[in-house]
Design a protein around this motif. Sequence first.
Motif: not given
Length: 468
Positions: A442-457
């Motif tokens: 379901s995912s590349s399992e690298t970076y999450r989307e949304q919230g603070d995590a959405g900024l990290e990518f």
Amino acid sequence: MGNSHHNFVDGEWIAAETGETFENVNPADATRAVEAAVAAADGWETTPGPERGRILQAASERLAARKNELTEALIREEGKARPEAAGEVQRAVDIFAYYGAKARDFRGTVKAASSPDTTLYTVQEPMGVAALITPWNYPIAIPAWKLAPALATGNAVVFKPATNAPDVARMLVECLDDAGLPPGVVNMVTGPGSVVGSVFTEHEGVDAVSFTGSTSVGLAVGAAAQEAGKRVQLEMGGKNPTVVMPSADLERAVDIVASGAFGVTGQACTACSRAIVHEDVYDEFLEALVVAAESITVGPGLDGADMGPQVSADELQGTLEYIDIARGEGATLLTGGSRLTGAPYDNGHFVEPTVFADASPEMRISCEEVFGPVLAVLPVGDFEEAMEVANDVEFGLSASIVTQELTEANRFVDEIEAGVAKVNDKTTGLELHVPFGGQKASSSETYREQGDAGLEFYTLSKTVYMNY
């Protein structure tokens, strides 16, 4: 889209370079978009965070002012029922407001240094140019949750919406432009992934690629982007289960499963496509579920229906093929299973909400993503078997359990192989201020989307030692 000016490059709405519609786009359009983003990136990076935030907030206000217009465009283009379409537009409004606030204070952190004469801190810097590739099933919400954090952190963007639903994306970009976004910071090019997507994933000016869509396409996009040295974020398919245990409030369990399976016509990566039900409540659950499915009004979203059509003839055909496969494999069709015809269905791609009972884990209906309003119900004998069945698929996006037993709830959260775990809730529906993403295929399992995590990518961290 109703007009030929469907590409937004360097602050201007332009026709395709060839003058052709998006079914046959010249790669030069995508290349020009990347070049415009590269040229604008430094200026946007050095724009103070509060100013970037002000522009995102202004975009949110413009989206809110056009909410009715956007809602109707989304219904006409994608087919959602009106409450679903209005909710999606509101989500885009809220996302830009949220990241507008985040942009005002997003910079880095100060840490304690070992030396008394050193200031030690981190700085978050934008990647540069982010390429965003989005699907048709949430044609304004998913672009919003990619665009907003990318822009908040100072990146320029090239953006390819799905060809099945580009008009609402155009209106979103109009709101950003009206809010004062500088030319070249956001560039939108419509067209097939084989043309536009390939340029975006391979062009040397692109630094990061964020993709949402099917697993097969996502893996190809990810491989090409990684080979070209890009940072990659992929969110892809799902085969999401809801586990129903004997202690569950069955009326609530039926509502949770039906909403998750048939909401947005089952065209969500987080849709519930498997109900894993304890044998003690299996028959009672099925009886109530059939009643719930048959009570759903199917029809055009503009007419007030509960469930709209599938987005295209191809999507409808894929759903009908899976229904035939399930019959052939021996699953019991309890309700639905047919295309709807006659008025008002002949001008759309309508299918009945469909429930199959007595499904087994190895059936294709139980392990492959259907992306339509089709639910497989699987009986299990105990909690351990339920967890084994829930995890025995290649996907791991969203999952839920309906139970009143605290031990079962906690074990489910600990043991489920999914990026989103819900207790006594449907698999669909996401809060915008917490991370979202999947596991396994379901995912590349690298970076999450949304919230603070959405900024990290969209950022790189720089550590600074300031000695004095």
